[in-house]
Design a protein around this motif. Structure first.
Motif, PDB file in Angstrom:
ATOM      1  N   GLU A 140       0.827  -1.266  -0.037  1.00  0.00           N
ATOM      2  CA  GLU A 140      -0.080  -0.067  -0.141  1.00  0.00           C
ATOM      3  C   GLU A 140       0.698   1.312   0.061  1.00  0.00           C
ATOM      4  O   GLU A 140       0.594   2.326  -0.724  1.00  0.00           O
ATOM      5  N   ALA A 141       1.984   1.188   0.696  1.00  0.00           N
ATOM      6  CA  ALA A 141       2.818   2.544   0.786  1.00  0.00           C
ATOM      7  C   ALA A 141       3.623   2.593  -0.512  1.00  0.00           C
ATOM      8  O   ALA A 141       3.914   3.733  -1.052  1.00  0.00           O
ATOM      9  N   GLN A 142       4.221   1.579  -1.366  1.00  0.00           N
ATOM     10  CA  GLN A 142       4.653   1.311  -2.318  1.00  0.00           C
ATOM     11  C   GLN A 142       3.679   2.120  -3.388  1.00  0.00           C
ATOM     12  O   GLN A 142       3.837   3.009  -4.321  1.00  0.00           O
ATOM     13  N   ARG A 143       2.373   1.497  -3.573  1.00  0.00           N
ATOM     14  CA  ARG A 143       1.634   1.968  -4.563  1.00  0.00           C
ATOM     15  C   ARG A 143       1.306   3.472  -4.290  1.00  0.00           C
ATOM     16  O   ARG A 143       1.456   4.345  -5.237  1.00  0.00           O
ATOM     17  N   GLY A 144       1.123   4.009  -3.141  1.00  0.00           N
ATOM     18  CA  GLY A 144       0.661   5.213  -2.637  1.00  0.00           C
ATOM     19  C   GLY A 144       2.100   6.394  -3.117  1.00  0.00           C
ATOM     20  O   GLY A 144       1.878   7.303  -3.725  1.00  0.00           O
ATOM     21  N   LEU A 145       3.136   5.870  -3.092  1.00  0.00           N
ATOM     22  CA  LEU A 145       4.298   6.627  -3.036  1.00  0.00           C
ATOM     23  C   LEU A 145       4.607   6.708  -4.834  1.00  0.00           C
ATOM     24  O   LEU A 145       4.858   7.837  -5.265  1.00  0.00           O
ATOM     25  N   ALA A 146       4.101   5.705  -5.315  1.00  0.00           N
ATOM     26  CA  ALA A 146       4.258   5.711  -6.903  1.00  0.00           C
ATOM     27  C   ALA A 146       3.348   6.894  -7.507  1.00  0.00           C
ATOM     28  O   ALA A 146       3.625   7.697  -8.309  1.00  0.00           O
ATOM     29  N   PHE A 147       2.130   6.821  -7.042  1.00  0.00           N
ATOM     30  CA  PHE A 147       1.099   7.827  -7.698  1.00  0.00           C
ATOM     31  C   PHE A 147       1.602   9.018  -7.148  1.00  0.00           C
ATOM     32  O   PHE A 147       1.413  10.116  -7.940  1.00  0.00           O
ATOM     33  N   ALA A 148       2.048   9.230  -6.022  1.00  0.00           N
ATOM     34  CA  ALA A 148       2.470  10.630  -5.120  1.00  0.00           C
ATOM     35  C   ALA A 148       3.525  11.374  -6.385  1.00  0.00           C
ATOM     36  O   ALA A 148       3.517  12.442  -6.432  1.00  0.00           O
ATOM     37  N   LEU A 149       4.560  10.465  -6.494  1.00  0.00           N
ATOM     38  CA  LEU A 149       5.502  10.837  -7.349  1.00  0.00           C
ATOM     39  C   LEU A 149       5.142  11.222  -8.707  1.00  0.00           C
ATOM     40  O   LEU A 149       5.692  12.427  -9.435  1.00  0.00           O
ATOM     41  N   VAL A 150       4.146  10.456  -9.472  1.00  0.00           N
ATOM     42  CA  VAL A 150       3.842  10.839 -10.512  1.00  0.00           C
ATOM     43  C   VAL A 150       3.054  12.190 -10.354  1.00  0.00           C
ATOM     44  O   VAL A 150       3.072  13.097 -11.465  1.00  0.00           O
ATOM     45  N   ASP A 151       2.308  12.344  -9.744  1.00  0.00           N
ATOM     46  CA  ASP A 151       1.228  13.662  -9.118  1.00  0.00           C
ATOM     47  C   ASP A 151       2.503  14.860  -9.270  1.00  0.00           C
ATOM     48  O   ASP A 151       2.330  15.879  -9.951  1.00  0.00           O
ATOM     49  N   ILE A 152       3.753  14.569  -8.554  1.00  0.00           N
ATOM     50  CA  ILE A 152       4.682  15.861  -8.487  1.00  0.00           C
ATOM     51  C   ILE A 152       5.019  15.932 -10.016  1.00  0.00           C
ATOM     52  O   ILE A 152       5.085  17.383 -10.278  1.00  0.00           O
ATOM     53  N   VAL A 153       5.261  15.071 -10.501  1.00  0.00           N
ATOM     54  CA  VAL A 153       5.823  15.300 -11.859  1.00  0.00           C
ATOM     55  C   VAL A 153       5.075  15.971 -13.038  1.00  0.00           C
ATOM     56  O   VAL A 153       5.141  16.788 -13.591  1.00  0.00           O
ATOM     57  N   GLU A 154       3.714  15.337 -12.856  1.00  0.00           N
ATOM     58  CA  GLU A 154       2.531  15.771 -13.712  1.00  0.00           C
ATOM     59  C   GLU A 154       2.322  17.305 -13.406  1.00  0.00           C
ATOM     60  O   GLU A 154       2.151  18.105 -14.454  1.00  0.00           O
ATOM     61  N   TYR A 155       2.536  17.800 -12.175  1.00  0.00           N
ATOM     62  CA  TYR A 155       2.372  19.090 -11.923  1.00  0.00           C
ATOM     63  C   TYR A 155       3.562  19.941 -12.549  1.00  0.00           C
ATOM     64  O   TYR A 155       3.250  20.997 -13.019  1.00  0.00           O
ATOM     65  N   ASN A 156       4.721  19.440 -12.294  1.00  0.00           N
ATOM     66  CA  ASN A 156       5.942  20.346 -12.646  1.00  0.00           C
ATOM     67  C   ASN A 156       6.013  20.347 -14.094  1.00  0.00           C
ATOM     68  O   ASN A 156       6.541  21.226 -14.771  1.00  0.00           O
TER      69      ASN A 156
END
Length: 228
Positions: A140-156
């Motif tokens: 669950e933490a690995q999945r959450g981190l993956a989406f959180a990182l994608v979200d950061i780069v999407e925003y950038n």
């Protein structure tokens, strides 16, 4: 804003809450809110919070885990976690959980999933990494981190092909990490999507491909695969 579908889901969720010992007390608010009855909803929420704040910690934890699962079905996940529930119940309970069980991964995962920038200045990425320090293999933490990182780069990248927010090299590293994390995501379709999206965003960050600036902002704390 909640959609019409979300209001219908609230009323349906109220029936499920009635069958769940801890969530039973939340059903009157869900019914009133889902029915558009503002005065009744406000009264029901006050009654619920007065009762819930007096629950033993283990009962409050159980309710938050139930709520985490329930909100995955909603387009607007804040629809069933209004500000008073977050500030008076969810966040305080998770902080107490962390204080009482400093080695537990789950309260950090839940902080990532319930994250609201207006209430928590700590990025979801930090919460998921805190969970992984306590249990490096927790999916669950690995999945959450993956989406959180994608979200950061999407925003950038959301102003490309014009301005690039953030550091390109850091974003390349983030997407390299997502490529690794995606392999741990149990849902095959979701894992494949993460892999494809990470490769696309990595290419934009590295200057190898050109982005038209379309961002999907996919951050999603996700349906739990298991419970704490």
């Amino acid at each position: 804003m909640p959609s019409d579908t979300d209001y219908t889901r609230m009323k349906r969720l109220a029936d499920l809450a009635l069958a769940h010992g801890t969530a039973f007390a939340y059903a009157p608010w869900l019914l009133a809110k889902g029915g558009g009855l503002k005065a009744q909803a406000k009264s029901a929420l006050g009654t619920f919070l007065a009762e819930a704040q007096a629950w033993p910690e283990t009962v409050r934890r159980d309710f938050i885990v139930w709520l985490d699962r329930a909100r995955q079905e909603f387009n607007d996940r804040k629809a069933i976690t209004p500000h008073p529930v977050m500030t008076k119940l969810v966040l305080p309970t998770l902080q107490v959980w962390i204080a009482n069980e400093p080695d537990a991964a789950w309260p950090h995962i839940l902080l990532g999933r319930f994250h609201d920038w207006k209430l928590d200045a700590v990025p979801p990425e930090v919460h998921f990494r805190a969970a992984l320090r306590r249990d490096p293999a927790i999916t669950e933490a690995q999945r959450g981190l993956a989406f959180a990182l994608v979200d950061i780069v999407e925003y950038n990248q959301h102003h490309l092909p014009g301005a690039y927010f953030g550091d390109r090299a850091e974003d390349v590293a983030r997407m390299d990490e997502v490529l690794i994390l995606s392999g741990a995501v149990p849902d095959a379709g979701e894992s494949a999507w993460l892999n494809r999206r990470a490769r696309t965003l990595r290419g934009h960050a590295a200057g190898e491909t050109v982005s038209l600036g379309a961002a999907s902002y996919p951050f999603d704390t996700g349906r739990p695969q298991s419970s704490p």
